[in-house]
Design a protein around this motif. Structure first.
Motif, short mmCIF file in Angstrom:
data_model
loop_
_atom_site.label_atom_id
_atom_site.label_comp_id
_atom_site.label_asym_id
_atom_site.label_seq_id
_atom_site.Cartn_x
_atom_site.Cartn_y
_atom_site.Cartn_z
N SER A 118 0.83 -1.21 0.00
CA SER A 118 0.00 0.00 0.00
C SER A 118 0.85 1.25 0.00
N ALA A 119 2.17 1.09 -0.05
CA ALA A 119 3.10 2.23 0.01
C ALA A 119 2.78 3.14 1.20
N GLY A 120 2.41 2.51 2.31
CA GLY A 120 2.17 3.29 3.52
C GLY A 120 0.81 3.94 3.61
N LEU A 121 -0.04 3.80 2.58
CA LEU A 121 -1.36 4.43 2.60
C LEU A 121 -2.32 3.61 3.48
N PRO A 122 -3.39 4.24 4.01
CA PRO A 122 -4.37 3.48 4.80
C PRO A 122 -5.32 2.68 3.92
N THR A 123 -5.11 2.73 2.60
CA THR A 123 -5.99 2.03 1.66
C THR A 123 -5.21 0.95 0.91
N ALA A 124 -5.96 0.04 0.28
CA ALA A 124 -5.32 -0.99 -0.56
C ALA A 124 -6.12 -1.12 -1.85
N ALA A 125 -5.42 -1.42 -2.94
CA ALA A 125 -6.07 -1.65 -4.24
C ALA A 125 -6.17 -3.15 -4.43
N ILE A 126 -7.38 -3.65 -4.76
CA ILE A 126 -7.55 -5.11 -4.91
C ILE A 126 -8.34 -5.43 -6.18
N ARG A 127 -8.06 -6.62 -6.74
CA ARG A 127 -8.91 -7.11 -7.84
C ARG A 127 -8.78 -8.63 -7.97
N VAL A 128 -9.75 -9.24 -8.66
CA VAL A 128 -9.72 -10.67 -8.97
C VAL A 128 -9.53 -10.78 -10.48
N PRO A 129 -8.35 -11.21 -10.94
CA PRO A 129 -8.09 -11.24 -12.38
C PRO A 129 -8.85 -12.36 -13.08
N ASP A 130 -9.21 -12.13 -14.34
CA ASP A 130 -9.95 -13.13 -15.11
C ASP A 130 -8.96 -14.01 -15.89
N HIS A 131 -8.15 -14.75 -15.14
CA HIS A 131 -7.20 -15.67 -15.77
C HIS A 131 -7.08 -16.89 -14.88
N ALA A 132 -7.54 -18.03 -15.37
CA ALA A 132 -7.67 -19.22 -14.51
C ALA A 132 -6.32 -19.66 -13.95
N VAL A 133 -5.24 -19.60 -14.74
CA VAL A 133 -3.93 -20.05 -14.26
C VAL A 133 -3.48 -19.20 -13.08
N THR A 134 -3.61 -17.89 -13.24
CA THR A 134 -3.14 -16.99 -12.19
C THR A 134 -4.01 -17.12 -10.94
N ARG A 135 -5.31 -17.26 -11.11
CA ARG A 135 -6.17 -17.47 -9.93
C ARG A 135 -5.82 -18.80 -9.25
N GLY A 136 -5.52 -19.82 -10.05
CA GLY A 136 -5.14 -21.11 -9.47
C GLY A 136 -3.87 -20.98 -8.62
N LEU A 137 -2.90 -20.22 -9.12
CA LEU A 137 -1.65 -20.02 -8.36
C LEU A 137 -1.92 -19.29 -7.04
N ILE A 138 -2.78 -18.28 -7.09
CA ILE A 138 -3.09 -17.51 -5.88
C ILE A 138 -3.74 -18.43 -4.85
N ARG A 139 -4.65 -19.30 -5.34
CA ARG A 139 -5.35 -20.22 -4.43
C ARG A 139 -4.34 -21.18 -3.78
N GLU A 140 -3.45 -21.73 -4.60
CA GLU A 140 -2.43 -22.66 -4.09
C GLU A 140 -1.52 -21.99 -3.07
N LEU A 141 -1.11 -20.77 -3.39
CA LEU A 141 -0.20 -20.04 -2.50
C LEU A 141 -0.89 -19.71 -1.18
#
Ligand code: TXA
Ligand code: MG
Length: 347
Positions: A118-141
């Motif tokens: 967040s570079a020290g900010l009180p906020t965070a930027a988030i999203r769920v990408p539309d790519h099955a491989v990348t989502r699979g890696l995030i789930r595994e991790l």
């Protein structure tokens, strides 16, 4: 992690099959950064909960540390622990995720996200990408991935594995190849941390689409005006710029200029030594997907010294394309005025 680099120094590219995904997961678990595909652009990803992993991203990109990163999740459910989800955020997430919409929200008290993310900010930027491989890696991790576009800071965003090699070369231990990115433009960034929603970066999802889902107006704030604080630190920095000078709204090419056309008009840019077309059919979605790839190609061509870009419709994705082109052209003017070469960081 010298041992993970290819002996050519070009970075190791692996197809995103089971072996490629296992190699990526091992590196991510070890706190390393990996370039991987999303539907928008290739991201340079690392575990968003580990400070040193996030720091590797800044190091490889040579990115100004004040610019925060987007945390990518496999689903909305996994983001609940890290940010405070308002009813508006829930509604947009249900409607547009997985997809190219990034939401800026307050960090939760128990957020696992690295503060560096967040570079020290009180906020965070988030999203769920539309790519099955990348989502699979995030789930595994089991952790979100921080991922800016996988290019050196200030350069063009990569939409193919080859673009990543060209920009980051041997500095990234692994590039997971998943073909050409479908959308080809970075996600729309919507700030939901204030009283009303503000679109900070245009992308494939427009202010009108967001407004229709929320049932309220959505303001747009793409560049910080003179003397005004930037809403998004990314607005402060040079982005998306090729090395060669860009001239916009050009109907013809001048001596030495390559021409980047749009649509079926055969007379626009006639006589240019090189003429490429963002979309011969005049389709803005196709133009957005091709934009960075064609700019990369023109930048690499030896027989032209500048790039003239045809006029584009100023609506929908045309606005998002113009945002990138205007920032690139403005950054070039600044760096010419300051005597810096175009690709020098203007910070
Ligand atoms: O499509 C995308 O969004 C790609 C792929 C890889 O997901 N990622 C990407 O990330 O474009 P990046 O880091 O190049 O752009 C993130 C933008 C920056 O302009 C940054 O300043 C802004 O989001 N941002 C991130 N966190 C923020 C925050 N907490 N407040 C305001 N702006 C934020
Ligand atoms: Mg970027």
């Amino acid at each position: 992690m010298q041992q993970d680099r290819d002996s050519t120094g070009q970075g190791r590219i692996m197809v995103a099959d089971a072996a490629g995904q296992a190699a990526a997961l091992a590196l991510l678990r070890a706190g390393e950064a990996v370039a991987l595909p999303t539907e928008t652009v290739y991201g340079l990803a690392a575990d968003a909960t580990q400070d040193h992993a996030v720091a590797r991203i800044f190091e490889i990109k040579q990115r100004p540390k004040l610019n925060p990163l987007i945390a990518h999740y496999a689903s909305l459910e996994e983001a609940r622990a890290d940010v405070v989800l308002s009813p508006q955020a829930e509604r947009l997430a249900q409607h547009f995720w997985p997809g190219p919409l990034t939401l800026i929200l307050p960090r939760s008290a128990e957020s696992r996200l690295s503060l560096l993310c967040s570079a020290g900010l009180p906020t965070a930027a988030i999203r769920v990408p539309d790519h099955a491989v990348t989502r699979g890696l995030i789930r595994e991790l089991g952790h979100p991935l921080a991922a800016p576009s996988a290019n050196r800071s200030g350069g063009l965003s990569p939409t193919t594995p080859e673009h990543v090699v060209h920009s980051l070369g041997g500095d990234v231990p692994l590039i997971l190849a998943g073909g050409k990115c479908r959308t080809g433009l970075e996600s729309s960034v919507l700030d939901l941390s204030g009283e009303s929603p503000v679109l900070l970066r245009p992308g494939a999802i427009s202010a009108q689409q967001i407004s229709a889902v929320l049932g309220c107006p959505v303001a747009s704030h793409f560049t910080a005006g003179a003397g005004e604080a930037a809403r998004s630190p990314g607005q402060l920095y040079r982005h998306y710029a090729p090395n060669k000078p860009l001239r916009l709204e050009a109907r013809e090419a001048r001596a030495g200029e390559a021409y980047l056309a749009f649509g079926p008009n055969p007379f626009c840019g006639k006589g240019a030594s090189v003429r490429l077309n963002l979309s011969p059919e005049g389709d803005l979605t196709e133009a957005a997907a091709n934009l960075f790839a064609l700019l990369h190609r023109l930048d690499a061509m030896p027989d032209c010294t500048a790039i003239a870009v045809a006029p584009l419709p100023q609506e929908g994705l045309g606005l998002a394309i113009y945002d990138r082109l205007h920032k690139a052209a403005a950054a070039q003017e600044e760096s010419t005025a300051s005597g810096l070469p175009f690709n020098a960081e203007s910070r």
